[in-house]
Design a protein around this motif. Sequence first.
Motif, PDB file in Angstrom:
ATOM      1  N   GLY A 137      -8.076  75.423 -11.497  1.00 25.06           N
ATOM      2  CA  GLY A 137      -8.479  76.055 -10.253  1.00 25.06           C
ATOM      3  C   GLY A 137      -9.920  75.880  -9.870  1.00 25.06           C
ATOM      4  N   GLU A 138     -10.660  75.023 -10.608  1.00 25.23           N
ATOM      5  CA  GLU A 138     -12.058  74.761 -10.299  1.00 25.23           C
ATOM      6  C   GLU A 138     -12.201  73.306  -9.857  1.00 25.23           C
ATOM      7  N   TYR A 139     -12.831  73.099  -8.702  1.00 20.57           N
ATOM      8  CA  TYR A 139     -13.042  71.744  -8.202  1.00 20.57           C
ATOM      9  C   TYR A 139     -13.912  70.960  -9.173  1.00 20.57           C
ATOM     10  N   ALA A 140     -13.503  69.715  -9.504  1.00 22.05           N
ATOM     11  CA  ALA A 140     -14.190  68.927 -10.524  1.00 22.05           C
ATOM     12  C   ALA A 140     -14.827  67.659  -9.984  1.00 22.05           C
ATOM     13  N   GLY A 141     -14.707  67.375  -8.675  1.00 22.00           N
ATOM     14  CA  GLY A 141     -15.309  66.174  -8.113  1.00 22.00           C
ATOM     15  C   GLY A 141     -14.250  65.189  -7.666  1.00 22.00           C
ATOM     16  N   ALA A 142     -14.624  63.905  -7.660  1.00 28.13           N
ATOM     17  CA  ALA A 142     -13.701  62.833  -7.256  1.00 28.13           C
ATOM     18  C   ALA A 142     -13.754  61.722  -8.292  1.00 28.13           C
ATOM     19  N   ASN A 143     -12.605  61.110  -8.548  1.00 31.02           N
ATOM     20  CA  ASN A 143     -12.525  60.075  -9.568  1.00 31.02           C
ATOM     21  C   ASN A 143     -11.368  59.141  -9.259  1.00 31.02           C
ATOM     22  N   LYS A 144     -11.369  57.977  -9.885  1.00 34.63           N
ATOM     23  CA  LYS A 144     -10.262  57.033  -9.733  1.00 34.63           C
ATOM     24  C   LYS A 144      -9.236  57.155 -10.852  1.00 34.63           C
ATOM     25  N   GLU A 145      -9.582  57.792 -11.961  1.00 32.57           N
ATOM     26  CA  GLU A 145      -8.654  57.854 -13.088  1.00 32.57           C
ATOM     27  C   GLU A 145      -8.859  59.129 -13.889  1.00 32.57           C
ATOM     28  N   LEU A 146      -7.750  59.729 -14.300  1.00 30.54           N
ATOM     29  CA  LEU A 146      -7.763  60.885 -15.187  1.00 30.54           C
ATOM     30  C   LEU A 146      -6.935  60.543 -16.425  1.00 30.54           C
ATOM     31  N   THR A 147      -7.465  60.896 -17.583  1.00 35.03           N
ATOM     32  CA  THR A 147      -6.758  60.723 -18.845  1.00 35.03           C
ATOM     33  C   THR A 147      -6.533  62.100 -19.448  1.00 35.03           C
ATOM     34  N   ILE A 148      -5.275  62.447 -19.654  1.00 39.58           N
ATOM     35  CA  ILE A 148      -4.891  63.798 -20.060  1.00 39.58           C
ATOM     36  C   ILE A 148      -4.187  63.745 -21.406  1.00 39.58           C
ATOM     37  N   THR A 149      -4.599  64.610 -22.336  1.00 37.13           N
ATOM     38  CA  THR A 149      -3.990  64.684 -23.653  1.00 37.13           C
ATOM     39  C   THR A 149      -3.709  66.138 -23.995  1.00 37.13           C
ATOM     40  N   SER A 150      -2.550  66.393 -24.580  1.00 40.50           N
ATOM     41  CA  SER A 150      -2.201  67.731 -25.033  1.00 40.50           C
ATOM     42  C   SER A 150      -2.455  67.837 -26.530  1.00 40.50           C
ATOM     43  N   PHE A 151      -3.189  68.890 -26.923  1.00 36.57           N
ATOM     44  CA  PHE A 151      -3.491  69.133 -28.331  1.00 36.57           C
ATOM     45  C   PHE A 151      -2.704  70.355 -28.786  1.00 36.57           C
ATOM     46  N   PRO A 152      -1.719  70.159 -29.665  1.00 34.51           N
ATOM     47  CA  PRO A 152      -0.830  71.261 -30.054  1.00 34.51           C
ATOM     48  C   PRO A 152      -1.540  72.296 -30.926  1.00 34.51           C
ATOM     49  N   GLU A 153      -1.044  73.529 -30.860  1.00 27.63           N
ATOM     50  CA  GLU A 153      -1.470  74.623 -31.744  1.00 27.63           C
ATOM     51  C   GLU A 153      -2.990  74.655 -31.883  1.00 27.63           C
ATOM     52  N   SER A 154      -3.673  74.814 -30.756  1.00 25.93           N
ATOM     53  CA  SER A 154      -5.133  74.745 -30.753  1.00 25.93           C
ATOM     54  C   SER A 154      -5.820  76.095 -30.700  1.00 25.93           C
ATOM     55  N   ILE A 155      -5.165  77.117 -30.157  1.00 24.13           N
ATOM     56  CA  ILE A 155      -5.830  78.398 -29.934  1.00 24.13           C
ATOM     57  C   ILE A 155      -4.827  79.533 -30.118  1.00 24.13           C
ATOM     58  N   ASP A 156      -5.273  80.617 -30.735  1.00 26.33           N
ATOM     59  CA  ASP A 156      -4.431  81.799 -30.888  1.00 26.33           C
ATOM     60  C   ASP A 156      -4.674  82.734 -29.707  1.00 26.33           C
ATOM     61  N   VAL A 157      -3.598  83.090 -29.011  1.00 28.24           N
ATOM     62  CA  VAL A 157      -3.683  83.922 -27.819  1.00 28.24           C
ATOM     63  C   VAL A 157      -2.845  85.182 -28.026  1.00 28.24           C
ATOM     64  N   ILE A 158      -3.435  86.335 -27.774  1.00 26.49           N
ATOM     65  CA  ILE A 158      -2.724  87.598 -27.928  1.00 26.49           C
ATOM     66  C   ILE A 158      -1.781  87.774 -26.739  1.00 26.49           C
ATOM     67  N   CYS A 159      -0.492  87.736 -27.024  1.00 28.08           N
ATOM     68  CA  CYS A 159       0.531  87.839 -25.985  1.00 28.08           C
ATOM     69  C   CYS A 159       1.871  88.042 -26.653  1.00 28.08           C
ATOM     70  N   ARG A 160       2.892  88.305 -25.846  1.00 25.30           N
ATOM     71  CA  ARG A 160       4.243  88.409 -26.385  1.00 25.30           C
ATOM     72  C   ARG A 160       4.712  87.050 -26.884  1.00 25.30           C
ATOM     73  N   LYS A 161       5.555  87.063 -27.891  1.00 25.36           N
ATOM     74  CA  LYS A 161       6.029  85.815 -28.484  1.00 25.36           C
ATOM     75  C   LYS A 161       7.172  85.168 -27.713  1.00 25.36           C
ATOM     76  N   ASN A 162       7.876  85.948 -26.903  1.00 19.72           N
ATOM     77  CA  ASN A 162       9.135  85.442 -26.328  1.00 19.72           C
ATOM     78  C   ASN A 162       9.217  85.618 -24.820  1.00 19.72           C
ATOM     79  N   HIS A 163       8.073  85.565 -24.105  1.00 18.27           N
ATOM     80  CA  HIS A 163       8.146  85.700 -22.657  1.00 18.27           C
ATOM     81  C   HIS A 163       8.929  84.532 -22.083  1.00 18.27           C
ATOM     82  N   HIS A 164       9.794  84.793 -21.083  1.00 14.39           N
ATOM     83  CA  HIS A 164      10.732  83.756 -20.618  1.00 14.39           C
ATOM     84  C   HIS A 164      10.046  82.588 -19.929  1.00 14.39           C
ATOM     85  N   PHE A 165       8.875  82.793 -19.293  1.00 19.16           N
ATOM     86  CA  PHE A 165       8.202  81.659 -18.647  1.00 19.16           C
ATOM     87  C   PHE A 165       7.604  80.714 -19.682  1.00 19.16           C
ATOM     88  N   ALA A 166       7.240  81.234 -20.809  1.00 18.57           N
ATOM     89  CA  ALA A 166       6.489  80.446 -21.776  1.00 18.57           C
ATOM     90  C   ALA A 166       7.341  79.977 -22.933  1.00 18.57           C
TER      91      ALA A 166
END
Length: 326
Positions: free
Chosen positions: A297-326
Amino acid sequence: MRCLLLTNPNSTSLTERSFRAALAPLLAVSNVTARHTQHPEHAAEIVRGLTRDDYDAVIVFGGDGTVNEVISGLLGPDPSQRPAPEELPRVAVVPTGSANVFARALGFPNNPVEAAHQLADLMAAGTYRRLPVGAVNDRWFCVNVGFGMDAEVIRRMDKLRDRGIPATPWNYSAIAHSAWRKLRRTPPHIHFDAWTHEEKHVTGDVPFVIVSNTNPWTYAGPVPIVTNPEHSMGSGCSLYALSRISDIDGSLAIISAIGIPLSNLLKNQLDFQETRVDDAVHITLSSQTKLKWQVDGEYAGANKELTITSFPESIDVICRKNHHFA
């Protein structure tokens, strides 16, 4: 439980009264040290280098931008050198921004006082989830990345905010409609490549694409926008793309994506030409001309290419374990 509480005084829905009401249940279950952020990236500066020896959790009173800063500060600038999640304070969120996609995708109500009561119960029970985090062009993200239209909307909204105009759902809708009309007249040409956990490779050339770490992708006021219904928040990123936007099929595809129901008969008669990729671990987006892009949700500028990588199990977040959206 030792907690560092960070508040963004510029958050959309944070008032002194709501802050005090939301703070009360948290004080009942934890020892809180509170700090206010004073400028952009201040939250990242405050938490940089903190470990679980310093605090058991960092509680964010803010929107998705402040959550992004906290996670970015905790993980550090180099994904290959990020600390293990058990070494870091857990992250907790009380939503006080305009969209609050991350907190709401985790099952928290959008009201900060109600969310704080739910969070206090989870803190007392020690309930949390270990979640993935995405990185795009050396920036962390926990919600989504946009390349093209949605970044254009955010940029226009930022200009209105600079003039003192609030970021209401109505203003967002008006800006989004204008940006959509512009996109249909002069559609960009975006090439994407996506690889999943199962090493499946999906590629295409489209005018419209979004990448998300959460499900829903975002919210239109109270309405969740679910582009990838099968996406699980714990299994990587999702990609949603449209191949056609200039005719009735493309317009109705957008209407369907934002949660407005269409009859099965209408769906069967039209070809939306949608592409959905779930559980993606690596994505590249490219354009021959520079396009605006946004991160959480924050504007980051303009570019010709984006490289996106997902890093599994990176952060512990306090929340319900079984919410249906997640």
